[in-house]
Design a protein around this motif. Structure first.
Motif, short mmCIF file in Angstrom:
data_model
loop_
_atom_site.label_atom_id
_atom_site.label_comp_id
_atom_site.label_asym_id
_atom_site.label_seq_id
_atom_site.Cartn_x
_atom_site.Cartn_y
_atom_site.Cartn_z
N LEU A 104 15.89 30.21 27.89
CA LEU A 104 17.21 30.25 28.50
C LEU A 104 18.29 30.57 27.47
CD1 LEU A 104 16.78 27.23 30.91
CD2 LEU A 104 16.56 29.66 31.44
N HIS A 105 18.12 30.02 26.29
CA HIS A 105 19.05 30.28 25.18
C HIS A 105 19.07 31.76 24.84
CE1 HIS A 105 18.77 31.09 20.81
NE2 HIS A 105 19.82 30.32 20.68
N SER A 106 17.91 32.39 24.76
CA SER A 106 17.86 33.80 24.38
C SER A 106 18.47 34.69 25.47
CB SER A 106 16.44 34.23 24.05
OG SER A 106 15.65 34.23 25.21
N PHE A 107 18.35 34.28 26.74
CA PHE A 107 18.96 35.04 27.81
C PHE A 107 20.48 35.05 27.67
CE2 PHE A 107 20.79 35.62 32.02
CZ PHE A 107 20.15 36.77 32.42
N LEU A 108 21.04 33.89 27.41
CA LEU A 108 22.49 33.79 27.25
C LEU A 108 22.97 34.55 26.01
CD1 LEU A 108 23.05 30.07 28.28
CD2 LEU A 108 23.41 32.13 29.66
N PHE A 109 22.17 34.48 24.95
CA PHE A 109 22.53 35.23 23.74
C PHE A 109 22.48 36.74 24.01
CE2 PHE A 109 22.70 32.80 19.61
CZ PHE A 109 23.11 31.63 20.21
N LEU A 114 25.40 41.95 25.11
CA LEU A 114 25.78 42.98 26.06
C LEU A 114 27.29 43.06 26.25
CD1 LEU A 114 23.04 42.49 28.80
CD2 LEU A 114 23.25 44.41 27.21
N GLU A 115 27.96 41.94 26.12
CA GLU A 115 29.42 41.91 26.28
C GLU A 115 30.14 42.13 24.96
OE1 GLU A 115 30.27 38.24 28.27
OE2 GLU A 115 29.26 38.87 30.10
N PHE A 116 29.41 42.49 23.93
CA PHE A 116 29.96 42.78 22.61
C PHE A 116 30.79 41.63 22.05
CE2 PHE A 116 29.41 46.94 24.66
CZ PHE A 116 28.51 47.50 23.77
N ARG A 117 30.33 40.41 22.30
CA ARG A 117 30.98 39.23 21.73
C ARG A 117 30.31 38.92 20.39
NH1 ARG A 117 31.65 35.13 26.81
NH2 ARG A 117 32.59 36.62 28.24
N VAL A 118 30.55 39.82 19.46
CA VAL A 118 29.87 39.79 18.17
C VAL A 118 30.16 38.49 17.42
CG1 VAL A 118 29.66 40.95 15.94
CG2 VAL A 118 29.94 42.28 18.03
N TRP A 119 31.41 38.09 17.38
CA TRP A 119 31.75 36.89 16.62
C TRP A 119 31.14 35.64 17.24
CZ3 TRP A 119 33.01 37.06 11.87
CH2 TRP A 119 33.67 38.18 11.36
N MET A 120 31.21 35.52 18.56
CA MET A 120 30.62 34.34 19.20
C MET A 120 29.11 34.32 19.01
SD MET A 120 31.02 31.49 20.63
CE MET A 120 32.76 31.53 20.88
N TYR A 121 28.48 35.48 19.13
CA TYR A 121 27.04 35.59 18.91
C TYR A 121 26.69 35.16 17.49
CZ TYR A 121 22.36 37.57 18.65
OH TYR A 121 21.01 37.73 18.48
N THR A 122 27.44 35.66 16.52
CA THR A 122 27.17 35.34 15.11
C THR A 122 27.41 33.86 14.83
OG1 THR A 122 27.81 37.58 14.48
CG2 THR A 122 27.79 35.93 12.74
N ILE A 123 28.50 33.33 15.36
CA ILE A 123 28.81 31.91 15.13
C ILE A 123 27.74 31.02 15.75
CG2 ILE A 123 30.42 30.06 15.77
CD1 ILE A 123 32.68 32.19 15.44
N LEU A 124 27.38 31.29 17.01
CA LEU A 124 26.37 30.46 17.68
C LEU A 124 24.99 30.60 17.02
CD1 LEU A 124 27.39 30.85 21.41
CD2 LEU A 124 27.58 28.81 19.99
N SER A 125 24.65 31.80 16.58
CA SER A 125 23.38 31.98 15.89
C SER A 125 23.36 31.19 14.58
CB SER A 125 23.13 33.46 15.58
OG SER A 125 22.97 34.18 16.75
N SER A 126 24.44 31.25 13.86
CA SER A 126 24.54 30.52 12.59
C SER A 126 24.52 29.02 12.81
CB SER A 126 25.82 30.92 11.85
OG SER A 126 25.82 32.30 11.57
N VAL A 127 25.24 28.56 13.83
CA VAL A 127 25.25 27.13 14.15
C VAL A 127 23.85 26.68 14.56
CG1 VAL A 127 26.12 25.38 15.77
CG2 VAL A 127 27.70 26.98 14.69
#
Length: 169
Positions: A104-109, A114-127
Motif C-alpha cells: 500500500l505504501h508503494s502505491f501511494l508513493f 505521478l503527480e510530480f510531488r518530488v519534494w514530498m516523495y523525497t522527504i517521505l522516502s528519506s523519513v
C-alpha cells in the motif's frame, strides 16, 4: 553492519529469506497496477475518470495484499516449517503484515511520483529510511530483540509512513 554485529549467520539468513518473500509477494500483489495507473493517468480521454482509476487500483492492491496476508497468516506454521524446519510462525506473520504495508505504501508513493510531488516523495522516502534505521537500532541493538526486532522495525516504519502518506495523498 547492524545485523552482522549482533545476529548469527542463521539469523541473518532467516531475515534474508523473509525479505525475499516480501519481494516476491510484492510482484504478485502489484499485478501491474503501477503500470496501468501510469498509463491511464496522463491520457486526456481518461482524465475525468482519473479518481476512479486510482481508487480501483488501490482496491485491487488492498484486496491482493489482504489475501496474501490471510494466506500467510493461516499458513504461517506450515510456511515456517517448510522454510526453516522449526516454528518461526510469528516471524512469518510479521512479514505478512510488512507485505501489506509495503504494498500500500508503494502505491501511494507511485501516486506522488505521478503527480510530480518530488519534494514530498523525497522527504517521505528519506523519513522512511531514517525511521527504519532508528527503529532497527532501537529494537535490535538497544533492546536486543534480534530477528523479531528487525522485522518489527521494518513493519512499523512501513506502517507509519503508509498511514501518513494515506492522509497526505
Amino acid at each position: 553492519p547492524l545485523y552482522t554485529a549482533v545476529l548469527t549467520p542463521e539469523d541473518y539468513g532467516i531475515l534474508d529469506l523473509l525479505g525475499t518473500i516480501v519481494i516476491v509477494s510484492s510482484f504478485l500483489i502489484f499485478s501491474g497496477t503501477d503500470t496501468s495507473v501510469g498509463y491511464y493517468y496522463f491520457r486526456k480521454e481518461y482524465f475525468s475518470e482519473r479518481p476512479q482509476i486510482i481508487i480501483s487500483s488501490m482496491y485491487v492492491r488492498l484486496l491482493f495484499s489482504a489475501a496474501a496476508f490471510i494466506i500467510i497468516f493461516s499458513g504461517s506454521q506450515f510456511i515456517s516449517q517448510l522454510l526453516f524446519g522449526k516454528d518461526l510462525s510469528l516471524f512469518v506473520i510479521i512479514t505478512g503484515m510488512t507485505i501489506v504495508f509495503q504494498a500500500l505504501h508503494s502505491f501511494l508513493f507511485n501516486l506522488l511520483r505521478l503527480e510530480f510531488r518530488v519534494w514530498m516523495y523525497t522527504i517521505l522516502s528519506s523519513v522512511n529510511i531514517l525511521l527504519s534505521i532508528l527503529l532497527t537500532i532501537y529494537f535490535v541493538l538497544i533492546k536486543g530483540e534480534g530477528i523479531y526486532g528487525a522485522l518489527v522495525a521494518q513493519a512499523i516504519a512501513y506502517g507509519v509512513i503508509f498511514i501518513y502518506t494515506l492522509f497526505y495523498v
